[in-house]
Motif scaffolding. Structure first.
Motif, mmCIF file in Angstrom:
data_model
loop_
_atom_site.group_PDB
_atom_site.id
_atom_site.type_symbol
_atom_site.label_atom_id
_atom_site.label_comp_id
_atom_site.label_asym_id
_atom_site.label_seq_id
_atom_site.Cartn_x
_atom_site.Cartn_y
_atom_site.Cartn_z
ATOM 1 N N GLY A 127 7.098 0.429 15.026
ATOM 2 C CA GLY A 127 7.142 0.162 13.873
ATOM 3 C C GLY A 127 9.008 0.734 14.189
ATOM 4 O O GLY A 127 9.344 0.787 14.971
ATOM 5 N N TRP A 147 13.188 7.472 7.576
ATOM 6 C CA TRP A 147 12.113 6.953 7.901
ATOM 7 C C TRP A 147 11.210 6.174 9.008
ATOM 8 O O TRP A 147 12.169 5.999 9.489
ATOM 9 C CB TRP A 147 12.072 5.767 6.518
ATOM 10 C CG TRP A 147 12.889 6.623 5.445
ATOM 11 C CD1 TRP A 147 12.774 7.708 4.530
ATOM 12 C CD2 TRP A 147 13.165 5.043 4.115
ATOM 13 N NE1 TRP A 147 13.165 7.757 3.294
ATOM 14 C CE2 TRP A 147 13.458 6.607 3.224
ATOM 15 C CE3 TRP A 147 13.254 3.760 4.424
ATOM 16 C CZ2 TRP A 147 14.059 6.044 2.429
ATOM 17 C CZ3 TRP A 147 13.747 3.671 2.904
ATOM 18 C CH2 TRP A 147 14.140 4.366 1.565
ATOM 19 N N HIS A 148 10.077 6.262 8.573
ATOM 20 C CA HIS A 148 9.512 4.950 9.467
ATOM 21 C C HIS A 148 8.701 4.311 9.442
ATOM 22 O O HIS A 148 8.076 5.003 8.737
ATOM 23 C CB HIS A 148 8.345 6.542 11.065
ATOM 24 C CG HIS A 148 7.997 4.777 12.082
ATOM 25 N ND1 HIS A 148 9.261 4.900 13.234
ATOM 26 C CD2 HIS A 148 6.832 4.548 11.646
ATOM 27 C CE1 HIS A 148 8.184 4.490 14.309
ATOM 28 N NE2 HIS A 148 6.431 4.046 13.336
ATOM 29 N N VAL A 149 9.233 2.914 9.493
ATOM 30 C CA VAL A 149 9.034 1.681 8.638
ATOM 31 C C VAL A 149 7.908 0.703 9.515
ATOM 32 O O VAL A 149 8.395 1.145 10.390
ATOM 33 C CB VAL A 149 9.751 1.090 7.780
ATOM 34 C CG1 VAL A 149 10.495 2.114 6.622
ATOM 35 C CG2 VAL A 149 10.811 0.409 8.421
ATOM 36 N N ARG A 153 9.040 -4.586 6.880
ATOM 37 C CA ARG A 153 9.044 -3.929 5.790
ATOM 38 C C ARG A 153 10.132 -4.485 6.041
ATOM 39 O O ARG A 153 11.375 -4.338 6.243
ATOM 40 C CB ARG A 153 9.720 -2.089 6.227
ATOM 41 C CG ARG A 153 10.500 -1.850 5.001
ATOM 42 C CD ARG A 153 9.788 -1.836 3.769
ATOM 43 N NE ARG A 153 10.564 -0.745 2.283
ATOM 44 C CZ ARG A 153 10.761 -0.040 2.175
ATOM 45 N NH1 ARG A 153 9.455 1.228 3.122
ATOM 46 N NH2 ARG A 153 12.175 0.587 1.629
#
Length: 164
Positions: A127, A147-149, A153
């Motif tokens: 990600g 954040w880790h998305v 996304r």
């Protein structure tokens, strides 16, 4: 030697090994300090060749429209430029830009500043890791986090220009 992954100078806090730390006094990185961006991040690419990222990638679709403004001082109308970008399509030129976000507790919509990011293609959780700055919203103080998305996304980058 301590590796600071991200800090704007002067700084009162930074990220060290993915943990946010706060300094007792304001930190200023000087010319004689040894500094470099965290490896494999967009900031490292940007520092290595700033001219390569002087402009945003071509081909992005931008929607433009006008809105009524509230809580904007003397301005009552504004022009919004909204550009959706997938996390895996971010460019180092996106550092410093703002995208839309919502605060679930207050229901307010607000903008988040992208400070840095790293694409993670290997391992258990591929990600994009993003370092972010959230502004103050309805009495909630400003803060920074990461954040880790997922790669797919979508972030809606926003440019708001007051008109009248």
């Amino acid at each position: 030697m301590t590796k600071i992954e991200w800090a704007e100078t002067p700084a009162t806090d930074a990220y060290v090994e993915n943990v946010k730390i706060t300094f007792d006094a304001e930190l200023t990185i000087t010319e004689d300090a040894t500094t470099k961006a965290a490896p494999d991040t967009a900031a490292a690419e940007l520092i290595a060749d700033p001219s390569k990222y002087a402009s945003l990638p071509e081909g992005r679709r931008t929607e433009t429209f006008e809105i009524d403004l509230t809580q904007s001082g003397p301005y009552t109308r504004g022009k919004v430029e909204l550009t959706p970008v997938r996390a895996d399509e971010l460019s180092p030129a996106d550092i410093g830009r703002y995208f839309q976000n919502g605060d679930e507790a207050t229901g307010a919509n607000y903008q988040v500043k992208l400070l840095n990011y790293r694409v993670v293609r290997e391992g258990k959780a591929p990600g994009v890791t993003l370092w972010l700055r959230h502004g103050e919203v309805d009495g909630r103080p400003a803060y920074e986090n990461h954040w880790h998305v997922p790669m797919d996304r979508v972030f809606n980058f926003v440019v708001l220009t007051p008109l009248s």
